[in-house]
Enzyme design. Structure first.
Site, PDB file in Angstrom:
ATOM      1  N   LYS A  44      -8.952  39.412   2.214  1.00 59.81           N
ATOM      2  CA  LYS A  44      -9.984  38.696   2.978  1.00 59.81           C
ATOM      3  C   LYS A  44      -9.340  37.530   3.709  1.00 59.81           C
ATOM      4  O   LYS A  44      -8.473  36.842   3.140  1.00 59.81           O
ATOM      5  CB  LYS A  44     -11.060  38.196   2.012  1.00 59.81           C
ATOM      6  CG  LYS A  44     -12.227  37.486   2.682  1.00 59.81           C
ATOM      7  CD  LYS A  44     -13.252  37.038   1.652  1.00 59.81           C
ATOM      8  CE  LYS A  44     -14.453  36.372   2.279  1.00 59.81           C
ATOM      9  NZ  LYS A  44     -15.441  35.929   1.266  1.00 59.81           N
ATOM     10  N   SER A  76     -20.050  37.710   1.966  1.00 56.14           N
ATOM     11  CA  SER A  76     -19.217  37.450   3.117  1.00 56.14           C
ATOM     12  C   SER A  76     -17.928  38.287   3.161  1.00 56.14           C
ATOM     13  O   SER A  76     -17.315  38.405   4.223  1.00 56.14           O
ATOM     14  CB  SER A  76     -18.833  35.967   3.162  1.00 56.14           C
ATOM     15  OG  SER A  76     -18.066  35.629   2.019  1.00 56.14           O
ATOM     16  N   SER A 111     -20.411  36.935  -2.830  1.00 56.25           N
ATOM     17  CA  SER A 111     -19.692  37.545  -1.699  1.00 56.25           C
ATOM     18  C   SER A 111     -18.707  38.655  -2.034  1.00 56.25           C
ATOM     19  O   SER A 111     -18.179  39.288  -1.118  1.00 56.25           O
ATOM     20  CB  SER A 111     -18.958  36.468  -0.906  1.00 56.25           C
ATOM     21  OG  SER A 111     -19.862  35.855  -0.034  1.00 56.25           O
TER      22      SER A 111
HETATM   23  N1  GLN Z   1     -24.222  34.539   0.767  1.00 55.77           N
HETATM   24  C1  GLN Z   1     -23.944  33.341   0.032  1.00 55.77           C
HETATM   25  C2  GLN Z   1     -23.761  32.205   1.007  1.00 55.77           C
HETATM   26  O1  GLN Z   1     -23.969  32.406   2.130  1.00 55.77           O
HETATM   27  C3  GLN Z   1     -22.722  33.520  -0.813  1.00 55.77           C
HETATM   28  C4  GLN Z   1     -21.465  33.507  -0.040  1.00 55.77           C
HETATM   29  C5  GLN Z   1     -20.244  33.643  -0.869  1.00 55.77           C
HETATM   30  O2  GLN Z   1     -20.277  34.069  -2.028  1.00 55.77           O
HETATM   31  N2  GLN Z   1     -19.137  33.249  -0.303  1.00 55.77           N
HETATM   32  O3  GLN Z   1     -23.414  31.128   0.666  1.00 55.77           O
END
Ligand code: GLN
Length: 486
Positions: free
Chosen positions: A80, A155, A179
């Site tokens: 990532k 994400s 994420s």
């Molecule tokens: N979707 C969540 C956010 O927007 C979690 C994102 C993540 O785990 N990086 O913060």
């Protein structure tokens, strides 16, 4: 019949490499070819590293000749794009880091490198990992390999889609509120979020430091265990990494869940959850019962508080962490001569709307006069959420629930409605607030043939338990053997 190399799991590829039926060079080339063939449609990668990957593969083949047999030696992976790899552009999906080349490598990545893994490239992410669909990436939206009109989740959507579409054998992501698990669920692969402190965060670009944890994606549970085993462990460069030994996770994969106590929290089966998701998850729990696990109802009463608590704490930490992007030391710089004007222009042009929203919410929650009402109060409720887990794990070994309330949604469907987007993580956020470990494993498909994920949550440093339960379930099912049409 010729084998389809890109479809191999890590452990299958390892066996072939060990038997001399395959070279890492051939395997890496096959994956690079597949990336070239399909990533225009999928957009899982932000950076592809063909030359570097082939060089690493040649070196891995040599190491094998000298007797090295690490399970990741010569295995092509993806990272990532929030993980630093020395000398390779690391963007975090943001314009502000569009040309940032880190002078060092993240510890987790260095451990993969030391094991002899191959890096095919850096995968797409919501900007600074803020989002649930990859639509917040400044560069492109990744498509779901099961249906290109839908999101892969986020994400870490690029990593999840790349593993699901056989563009790499495994991948790393990061999980601050879901994420890794949520995109794993939406793409039909295994995704594990380790306990806070299990994996060093050194070299992971910070979003919310008390919640961030690096996790792994695999095509099956064994692969996830191999990846976790390699990246886990104490690191003097991350003071929050725990100085405790790393278990041999693959030894936990006994295929046996007899006598294991699995908790089912009623707070995770709420109104609004997609009916097919609930059915598939309940059927998976029944399957675990049929395999000999004991199913126990548990209550986690503070679960409804997790979403508001997370959306105070995560933005608060983000607003502090993102203050470093000031156009002075690294990254984008507007080049204005007045310092305040330079900050304003650099940050105004460099950050996208969701990141700006979080910085504003976070700065507000931390500001004098509101700190007690928002940030401090959220921290207190966070403790209650953690206690819910502690109490539940006095009664059970593992908790089973849905990963996501719905399967992959259409690109654009929730993009203009942040609250709808935040709901995508309603079942994953609590775990990060508590610091425990969790994973998502495929447990079915909805009527549009989109994957559904079963989430298994474990106590802090109880990764062996969730891996064992997931592996036993996987042995008894075939969901993980299905391939997306792409
Ligand atoms: N979707 C969540 C956010 O927007 C979690 C994102 C993540 O785990 N990086 O913060």
């Amino acid at each position: 019949m010729a084998v389809n190399l890109s479809r191999l799991t890590i452990h299958e590829a390892h066996d072939r490499l060990q038997r001399g039926e395959l070279t890492s060079l051939a395997l890496t080339q096959a994956l690079l070819d597949r990336i070239l063939a399909v990533d225009n449609d999928l957009q899982a990668f932000l950076t592809i590293l063909p030359e570097m990957a082939l060089e690493m593969a040649a070196a891995a083949d040599q190491r094998r000749e000298q007797g090295d047999d690490h399970p990741l030696l010569g295995i092509p992976l993806a990272l990532k794009d929030v993980l630093c790899l020395e000398g390779v552009r690391t963007t975090c999906g943001s314009r502000i880091l569009e040309d940032f080349i880190p002078p060092y490598t993240a510890t987790s990545v260095a451990r993969l490198e030391a094991a002899g893994a191959i890096f095919l490239g850096k995968t797409n992410t919501d900007e600074f990992a803020m989002g649930s669909s990859t639509e917040n990436s400044a560069f492109c939206t990744t498509h779901n390999p099961w249906d290109l009109t839908r999101v892969p989740g986020g994400s870490s959507g690029g990593s999840a889609a790349a593993v699901a579409a056989d563009l790499c054998l495994g991948a790393l992501g990061s999980d601050t509120g879901g994420s890794v698990r949520q995109p794993a669920s939406l793409c039909g692969v295994v995704g594990i979020k380790p306990s806070y402190g299990r994996v060093s965060r050194f070299g992971l670009v910070a979003f919310a430091s008390s919640l961030d944890q690096i996790g792994a994606f695999g095509k099956d549970v064994t692969d996830a265990a191999i990846l976790l085993e390699t990246i886990a462990g104490y690191d003097p460069r991350d003071s929050t990494s725990m100085p405790i030994p790393v278990p041999a996770y693959r030894q936990a994969l006994t295929g046996d869940v007899r006598g294991m106590r699995i908790g089912v929290p009623k707070e995770y089966f709420i109104e609004g959850i997609q009916a097919e998701t609930e059915q598939a998850v309940r059927a998976a729990i029944a399957r675990l019962a049929a395999l000999g696990a004991e199913i126990i109802d548990v209550s986690m009463p503070n679960t409804p508080e997790a979403l508001p608590v997370y959306y105070l704490i995560a933005p608060a930490e983000a607003s502090a962490n993102l203050a470093r992007y000031d156009g002075v030391r690294f990254g984008l710089s507007a080049g204005a001569t007045d310092i305040w004007e330079n900050y304003r222009q650099t940050r105004g042009a460099g950050f996208g709307p969701e990141v700006k929203r979080r910085i504003m919410i976070g700065a507000y929650a931390l500001s004098a006069g509101y700190y007690d009402a928002y940030y401090l109060r959220a921290q207190k409720v966070r403790t209650l959420i953690r206690r819910d887990f502690e109490r539940a794990f006095e009664q059970v070994d593992v908790i089973a629930c849905p990963t996501s309330p719905f399967t992959a949604f259409k690109i654009g469907e929730k993009a203009d409605d942040p609250l709808q987007m935040y709901l995508a993580d309603v079942f994953t956020l609590s775990l990060n607030l508590a610091g425990n470990c969790g994973l998502s494993i495929p447990c079915g498909f909805d009527s549009s043939h989109l994957p559904i994920g079963l989430q298994l949550l474990g106590p802090a440093f109880g990764e062996e338990k969730i891996l064992r339960a997931a592996h036993a379930y996987e042995q008894a099912t075939t969901w993980h053997l299905q391939h997306p049409p792409i």
